[in-house]
Design an enzyme around this catalytic site. Structure first.
Site, PDB file in Angstrom:
ATOM      1  N   ASP A 187      55.217  79.980 110.868  1.00 44.88           N
ATOM      2  CA  ASP A 187      55.944  78.974 110.063  1.00 44.88           C
ATOM      3  C   ASP A 187      57.098  78.368 110.846  1.00 44.88           C
ATOM      4  O   ASP A 187      57.808  77.507 110.346  1.00 44.88           O
ATOM      5  CB  ASP A 187      56.436  79.589 108.751  1.00 44.88           C
ATOM      6  N   ASP A 230      51.555  85.476 104.971  1.00 47.17           N
ATOM      7  CA  ASP A 230      52.565  86.327 104.328  1.00 47.17           C
ATOM      8  C   ASP A 230      53.184  85.583 103.145  1.00 47.17           C
ATOM      9  O   ASP A 230      54.345  85.810 102.792  1.00 47.17           O
ATOM     10  CB  ASP A 230      53.644  86.757 105.341  1.00 47.17           C
ATOM     11  N   LEU A 237      64.660  87.686 105.699  1.00 47.83           N
ATOM     12  CA  LEU A 237      63.455  86.915 105.375  1.00 47.83           C
ATOM     13  C   LEU A 237      62.556  87.742 104.469  1.00 47.83           C
ATOM     14  O   LEU A 237      62.370  88.939 104.686  1.00 47.83           O
ATOM     15  CB  LEU A 237      62.700  86.542 106.651  1.00 47.83           C
ATOM     16  N   ALA A 238      62.003  87.098 103.449  1.00 45.59           N
ATOM     17  CA  ALA A 238      61.204  87.804 102.432  1.00 45.59           C
ATOM     18  C   ALA A 238      59.908  87.053 102.218  1.00 45.59           C
ATOM     19  O   ALA A 238      59.806  86.174 101.378  1.00 45.59           O
ATOM     20  CB  ALA A 238      61.996  87.901 101.128  1.00 45.59           C
TER      21      ALA A 238
HETATM   22 ZN   LIG Z   1      53.791  90.823 103.841  1.00 41.57          ZN
END
Ligand SMILES: [Zn+2]
Length: 385
Positions: A248, A274, A307-308
């Site tokens: 990303d 993700d 970051l999540a």
């Molecule tokens: Zn993940």
């Protein structure tokens, strides 16, 4: 499902070559022939400037457009039906670290979703990301849910999944990890290493024992040091390890992607999203498992800035590789389709070749998704805009 179509397209990317002005024939869900076009008379679908590529395989996805992976089969089907708009034809719904009961429910829901008839991507099987992860590299995994590997628990989840538990991500340095790796491999479950502080030797032992994927390479693992290369160094030099990359351009600098490609070659690098439920939704407040996240400018983070997950889609990842990292389209497509299919042991898809599933994504010249076919059936077609 298992439909028949004859596509006329501007280009087809096959495993070894690109065919211009081609016809791709699908019969009963399988690719029957790919050849140069003689005339348009027989085409049931025509995309004169379209580029037909193998449908994308996302092995690491937590949610999409308001749906999160959980114990509700409708949510899993909702994700599967949503991601076809991003060119994905097979997905592996991925949990985050949760209690046993939540993971068992997700396993049961996956078994149901795999069997259900729907107009979305094929549900390949469940990917458990945790809960056997290292608290020191937890990222956005709930610290209260993390624990040491528990073989009995894995068996209970696998039994609930009824053959649809495909993969587990764990930290190989935890107590009991190697026994869990052996148990999982004995059940044909793919094992990957992630959210790990493993040193080089521990990582090497895990890879020797059958751990075959590095979960989101670079993210959730120690940094590389030339005297302490750690699991990152081991994953970069091992030819038998496939590396996930979250392309990303937020999780990774383009040079980090170039380094992985240079070290491992594109045949051992695969794109994943993700993605979380906030994907394709406006900025705002969302949840991953029991944790609150804030999405701002498409970046998903915990309150402390960690970051999540992401709001990335597979088509955007392919565009990022081509347009910002300088990777050729055939290579980027292999990393989105061929490599993940192989890493998950799926031999009937991931390439456009006679005999394989009719899982096809048609891209416009600007690499946006024009149409998606799963098992030969058109499940997404974008109108003119
Ligand atoms: Zn993940």
């Amino acid at each position: 499902m298992a439909a028949s179509e004859t596509l006329a397209v501007g280009r087809v990317l096959t495993p070894h070559t690109t065919i211009e002005d081609a016809v791709l024939a699908i019969e009963d869900g399988r690719i029957a022939a790919i050849e140069e076009r003689v005339d348009d008379a027989d085409a049931t679908l025509s995309f004169p400037d379209g580029i037909a590529v193998p449908g994308f395989v996302d092995t690491h996805v937590h949610g999409y457009a308001g749906h999160s992976v959980c114990g509700d089969p409708d949510a899993l089907v909702g994700i599967a039906e949503g991601v076809v708009g991003t060119g994905v034809t097979t997905l592996f719904p991925t949990t985050v670290s949760e209690s046993r009961s939540v993971l068992v429910a997700a396993a049961e829901a996956t078994a149901t979703a795999v069997e259900r008839d729907h107009d979305g991507a094929a549900v390949g099987g469940l990917h458990l990301e945790g809960p056997y992860l290292d608290p020191d590299q937890r990222g956005a995994q709930d610290p209260d849910a993390l624990c040491d590997p528990d073989v009995d628990e894995l068996r209970a989840i696998a039994d609930a999944a009824d053959g649809t538990l495909s993969r587990i991500t764990l930290a190989p340095e935890l107590s009991g990890a190697m026994e869990l790796v052996r148990t999982a491999r004995g059940r044909d479950i793919v094992v990957s290493a992630g959210h790990t502080a493993a040193d080089y030797d521990t990582a090497s032992r895990a890879f020797d024992a059958g751990v075959s994927i590095a979960t989101h390479l670079y993210n959730g693992m120690g940094a590389f040091h030339h005297r302490e290369p750690g699991i990152l160094g081991a994953a970069l030099v091992r030819e038998d390890v496939t590396a996930e990359l979250i392309a990303d351009l937020i999780h990774l600098h383009p040079a980090a992607i170039e380094l992985a490609l240079a070290a491992k070659g594109p045949e051992r690098c695969m794109l994943v999203t993700d993605a979380i439920a906030a994907t394709e939704l406006p900025d705002g407040e969302y949840e991953i498992g029991d944790l609150d996240v804030v999405v701002e400018d498409g970046e998903s983070r915990l309150a402390d800035g960690t970051l999540a997950g992401s709001t990335l889609t597979m088509d955007a990842a392919v565009r990022n590789l081509v347009q910002s990292v300088g990777v050729g389209l055939p290579t980027a497509v292999r990393m989105a389709s061929t490599v993940p299919a192989r890493a998950m042991g799926l031999q009937d898809r991931g390439r456009l070749a006679p005999g394989l599933r009719g899982d096809v994504t048609v891209l416009d010249p600007d690499l946006r998704v024009r149409a998606t076919l799963v098992d030969g059936e058109v499940v997404h077609e974008r109108g003119d805009d």
